[in-house]
Design an enzyme around this catalytic site. Structure first.
Site, PDB file in Angstrom:
ATOM      1  N   LYS A   9       6.348  22.520 -19.573  1.00 61.59           N
ATOM      2  CA  LYS A   9       6.942  22.265 -20.892  1.00 61.59           C
ATOM      3  C   LYS A   9       6.084  21.331 -21.754  1.00 61.59           C
ATOM      4  O   LYS A   9       5.844  21.609 -22.922  1.00 61.59           O
ATOM      5  CB  LYS A   9       8.343  21.649 -20.742  1.00 61.59           C
ATOM      6  CG  LYS A   9       9.369  22.522 -20.084  1.00 61.59           C
ATOM      7  CD  LYS A   9      10.753  21.894 -20.101  1.00 61.59           C
ATOM      8  CE  LYS A   9      10.849  20.631 -19.294  1.00 61.59           C
ATOM      9  NZ  LYS A   9      10.671  20.862 -17.845  1.00 61.59           N
ATOM     10  N   ASN A  32      11.819  15.985 -25.515  1.00 59.72           N
ATOM     11  CA  ASN A  32      11.441  15.273 -24.294  1.00 59.72           C
ATOM     12  C   ASN A  32      10.070  14.631 -24.383  1.00 59.72           C
ATOM     13  O   ASN A  32       9.719  13.803 -23.550  1.00 59.72           O
ATOM     14  CB  ASN A  32      11.457  16.228 -23.090  1.00 59.72           C
ATOM     15  CG  ASN A  32      12.700  16.053 -22.258  1.00 59.72           C
ATOM     16  OD1 ASN A  32      13.661  15.424 -22.669  1.00 59.72           O
ATOM     17  ND2 ASN A  32      12.684  16.624 -21.070  1.00 59.72           N
ATOM     18  N   HIS A  77      16.442  20.037 -10.146  1.00 59.52           N
ATOM     19  CA  HIS A  77      17.682  19.366 -10.571  1.00 59.52           C
ATOM     20  C   HIS A  77      18.930  19.988  -9.941  1.00 59.52           C
ATOM     21  O   HIS A  77      20.007  19.976 -10.549  1.00 59.52           O
ATOM     22  CB  HIS A  77      17.799  19.387 -12.100  1.00 59.52           C
ATOM     23  CG  HIS A  77      16.670  18.702 -12.799  1.00 59.52           C
ATOM     24  ND1 HIS A  77      16.384  17.364 -12.621  1.00 59.52           N
ATOM     25  CD2 HIS A  77      15.745  19.158 -13.680  1.00 59.52           C
ATOM     26  CE1 HIS A  77      15.342  17.030 -13.354  1.00 59.52           C
ATOM     27  NE2 HIS A  77      14.934  18.103 -13.999  1.00 59.52           N
TER      28      HIS A  77
END
Length: 330
Positions: A9, A32, A77
């Site tokens: 990303k 982010n 996650h």
């Protein structure tokens, strides 16, 4: 533009922003990486390139994007999302109000479900349409576009990252050739498959930002296929509930020696016969150096979060670099 995925990303967000700026578009990176999204809007730029996590997307309801991409999906996650399906569903929210999608043709989970927007595909195949790879060139609609021998990003995974960034920039009207020219001046993101030393004729590579299994698999595929010497891997930390067994076939194919550390290091070590578990980064680097000979690669790509032993992945990388520079590694 919106970018999510398990890995890549930050590289794609910063590369897309770099391409847009080089082509005369006032663009900012946000989310982010870079500015908070609302702060970026206050600057009134021509384009905002958003890096978005699954956590952020869980509460996103009205984000309208010109272009969006899920770069890839792998176990990450799961301590929060519990299942890969729930994690993937959170990522899918990036397409809810997008005009176009950039999708990796080797993974169906990166496509909008259901398929309700225009799609540009990227991948390794030398397809006649969209992005492909042929003779060390990234192609666009079958024609050579980016010479990978002149790019500063290393590894096959970065081929996909470059393709995605080019596609996103082109959705904002950037000419393909102009976008390609900008790729050559982009520097690698810190701690993401970056060579940090050639001490003793050994290539030491910092991939500390590989905080999940998929990131390490990408690094092994990207570096392992074209290596000439041995590949020694340092891995381990907090696996965040991920199924580390997914690493085993890539260990079998690409990893010659495995050194582990951290909370889940022994679990990872059980995936390869002859692995050595250590109690510190210093010890891991010393052990890797004992395995290595001139012409070999030592790769720090933990496949795990860092907080069991370090402040963050940057601190882990600095410990790796300091250990290489110490007198114990000659």
């Amino acid at each position: 533009l919106g970018i999510t995925g398990s890995n890549g990303k930050t590289t794609v967000t910063l590369l897309t922003t770099h391409i847009l700026k080089a082509c005369g578009i006032n663009a900012v990176a946000a989310g982010n990486v870079g500015l908070p999204a609302l702060d970026a809007m206050s600057l009134n730029p021509e384009a905002i390139v958003l890096e978005l996590s699954s956590f952020q997307l869980e509460t996103t309801h009205s984000l309208a994007l010109v272009g969006a991409t899920i770069l890839n999906i792998s176990d990450d996650h799961l301590d929060r999302h519990k299942t890969l399906a729930a994690y993937s569903d959170a990522k899918q929210r990036i397409y809810n109000h997008a005009q176009s999608a950039l999708c990796w043709r080797d993974q169906q989970l990166t496509y909008p479900l259901p398929l309700m927007v225009d799609v540009i595909e990227f991948g390794q195949q030398a397809e006649l349409h969209d992005f492909g790879l042929k003779n060390h060139w990234i192609t666009w609609q079958g024609e050579p576009l980016v010479n990978l021998a002149e790019v500063k990003l290393v590894g096959l995974h970065n081929v996909l990252n470059i393709q995605a960034a080019l596609g996103l920039a082109m959705l904002l009207g950037v000419d393909a050739r102009q976008a390609a020219a900008a790729v050559y001046t982009f520097e690698a993101v810190a701690h993401r498959c970056v060579p940090v030393s050639d001490k003793g004729g050994i290539t030491w590579i910092d991939d500390s930002k590989a905080t999940n299994v998929g990131a390490t698999i990408a690094a092994l595929q990207g570096l392992g296929a074209e290596r000439s010497g041995k590949l020694i891997l340092i891995a381990g930390g907090d696996a965040k509930g991920a199924a580390v067994k997914a690493l085993q076939p890539y260990f079998d194919q690409y990893v010659d020696e495995l050194v582990t550390l951290g909370r889940d290091g022994k679990q990872i070590g059980r995936l390869k016969q002859g692995s050595v578990h250590t109690e510190s980064m210093q010890a891991a680097v010393i052990q890797a150096h004992q395995f290595a000979r001139p012409g070999d690669i030592v790769l720090l790509s933990p496949a795990c979060a860092s907080l069991d032993m370090f402040k963050n992945y940057e601190h882990r990388a600095h410990a790796f670099i300091e250990a290489i520079a110490s007198g114990d590694v000659c």
